[in-house]
Scaffold this motif. Structure first.
Motif, PDB file in Angstrom:
ATOM      1  N   LEU A  52       0.830  -1.208   0.000  1.00 50.10           N
ATOM      2  CA  LEU A  52       0.000   0.000   0.000  1.00 50.10           C
ATOM      3  C   LEU A  52       0.869   1.265   0.000  1.00 50.10           C
ATOM      4  N   ASN A  53       1.949   1.244   0.771  1.00 48.86           N
ATOM      5  CA  ASN A  53       2.846   2.399   0.821  1.00 48.86           C
ATOM      6  C   ASN A  53       3.513   2.661  -0.531  1.00 48.86           C
ATOM      7  N   ALA A  56       0.899   4.171  -2.907  1.00 45.21           N
ATOM      8  CA  ALA A  56       0.602   5.561  -2.565  1.00 45.21           C
ATOM      9  C   ALA A  56       1.799   6.484  -2.788  1.00 45.21           C
ATOM     10  N   ILE A  58       4.354   6.587  -0.935  1.00 40.90           N
ATOM     11  CA  ILE A  58       4.927   6.944   0.362  1.00 40.90           C
ATOM     12  C   ILE A  58       6.326   6.331   0.505  1.00 40.90           C
ATOM     13  N   ARG A  85      -0.228  12.463  -5.908  1.00 45.13           N
ATOM     14  CA  ARG A  85      -0.975  11.806  -4.835  1.00 45.13           C
ATOM     15  C   ARG A  85      -2.130  12.685  -4.370  1.00 45.13           C
ATOM     16  N   ARG A  86      -1.876  13.980  -4.241  1.00 41.82           N
ATOM     17  CA  ARG A  86      -2.918  14.890  -3.767  1.00 41.82           C
ATOM     18  C   ARG A  86      -4.071  14.986  -4.751  1.00 41.82           C
ATOM     19  N   VAL A  89      -4.931  10.357  -6.006  1.00 41.65           N
ATOM     20  CA  VAL A  89      -5.031   9.222  -5.088  1.00 41.65           C
ATOM     21  C   VAL A  89      -5.710   9.670  -3.805  1.00 41.65           C
ATOM     22  N   TYR A  91      -6.574   8.641   0.079  1.00 38.86           N
ATOM     23  CA  TYR A  91      -5.975   7.730   1.062  1.00 38.86           C
ATOM     24  C   TYR A  91      -6.770   7.806   2.359  1.00 38.86           C
ATOM     25  N   ALA A 159     -10.869  11.834   1.251  1.00 39.56           N
ATOM     26  CA  ALA A 159     -10.198  11.030   0.228  1.00 39.56           C
ATOM     27  C   ALA A 159     -10.858  11.183  -1.139  1.00 39.56           C
ATOM     28  N   LEU A 168      -7.188   4.413  -1.751  1.00 39.99           N
ATOM     29  CA  LEU A 168      -6.439   3.400  -1.013  1.00 39.99           C
ATOM     30  C   LEU A 168      -6.822   3.501   0.457  1.00 39.99           C
ATOM     31  N   ASP A 170      -6.157   1.891   4.335  1.00 35.75           N
ATOM     32  CA  ASP A 170      -5.267   1.093   5.171  1.00 35.75           C
ATOM     33  C   ASP A 170      -5.979   0.718   6.472  1.00 35.75           C
TER      34      ASP A 170
END
Length: 252
Positions: A52-53, A56, A58, A85-86, A89, A91, A159, A168, A170
């Motif tokens: 997942l990281n 994303a 990360i 990402r912003r 994606v 999160y 999100a 995504l 978590d």
């Protein structure tokens, strides 16, 4: 249409102070299509969170490719990845990741505020999402004034605020009681069914996983098996438990 494409993804954590190298992911291949709702499950230490990281942005992979909407994010700089990402994606964190110093409205709007979107456009978007998630009455409250379930609904709204290509999640029910967990999973299913949002969720909870359309089980950093829902959630729940038993180990 493929929203997410993962090719031969590997992650090795280098040796440190005498400890040996750790192969967290070993050649993962994965496809997620528009409107899919995919669960990632596996024993503790199987590589779920690492995967997942990487998806994303990360963390960075050791080798392999990750395409989101045909963009290879493994080739992006850290600044480019932060912007992507912003904007593309969504999160959802296990611990909500809301800022206590600003209101729920401001928390949900934060990605748009950072993108300098006009206040009128933010208001329109917030009104629509607040209604969809039935959180109009808590918009002006602060995170420490609301319940865990309400926090997570606000986190899911945040999100979605930028209409991301993929959401995504978590362990989104990890800090919630059973009633709130069920409500959050109904919320994620609702955005998948009614908004056609593409969701990929890491979870150890078979009940939460039963809301997904398919489950990918990973073990020792590799895909072990995949099961697809036939539409009956109780029957799918039983199959998830059976698959967990076949893989073995603690599913945490």
């Amino acid at each position: 249409m493929e929203i997410l494409k993962v090719n031969h993804l590997s992650k090795v954590y280098s040796s440190f102070k005498g400890a040996k190298e750790v192969m967290a992911l070993n050649g993962i291949n994965l496809r997620v299509h528009c409107g899919d709702f995919v669960g990632i499950m596996g024993p503790s230490g199987s590589g779920k969170t690492t995967l997942l990281n990487l998806l994303a942005g990360i963390d960075q992979s050791t080798s392999g490719e990750i395409f989101i909407q045909d963009k290879n994010i493994t080739e992006l700089s850290s600044e480019e990845m932060a912007l992507f990402r912003r904007r593309s994606v969504g999160y959802v964190f296990q611990d909500y990741n809301l800022l206590d110093s600003i209101t729920i409205y401001e928390n949900i709007a934060l990605p748009l505020i950072l993108d300098n979107v006009e206040p009128d456009k933010i208001n329109i978007k917030l009104k629509e999402l607040a209604s969809f998630f039935e959180i109009e009455h808590i918009q002006n409250k602060y995170p420490y004034h609301i319940s865990g379930g309400q926090k997570q609904r606000a986190a899911v709204a945040r999100a979605l605020i930028n209409d991301p290509a993929i959401v995504l999640a978590d362990e989104p029910t990890g800090n919630l009681d059973s009633k709130s967990s069920k409500n959050i999973m109904k919320t994620l299913k609702k955005i998948n069914d009614e908004r056609n949002s593409t969701v990929l969720m890491v979870t150890h909870d078979p009940f939460a996983a039963s809301f997904c359309k398919r489950i990918i089980f990973i073990k020792d950093g590799a895909v072990n098996m995949e099961i697809t829902s036939g539409g009956d959630r109780n029957e799918f729940f039983d199959r998830i438990l059976e698959a967990q038993g076949m893989i073995g180990g603690e599913n945490e």
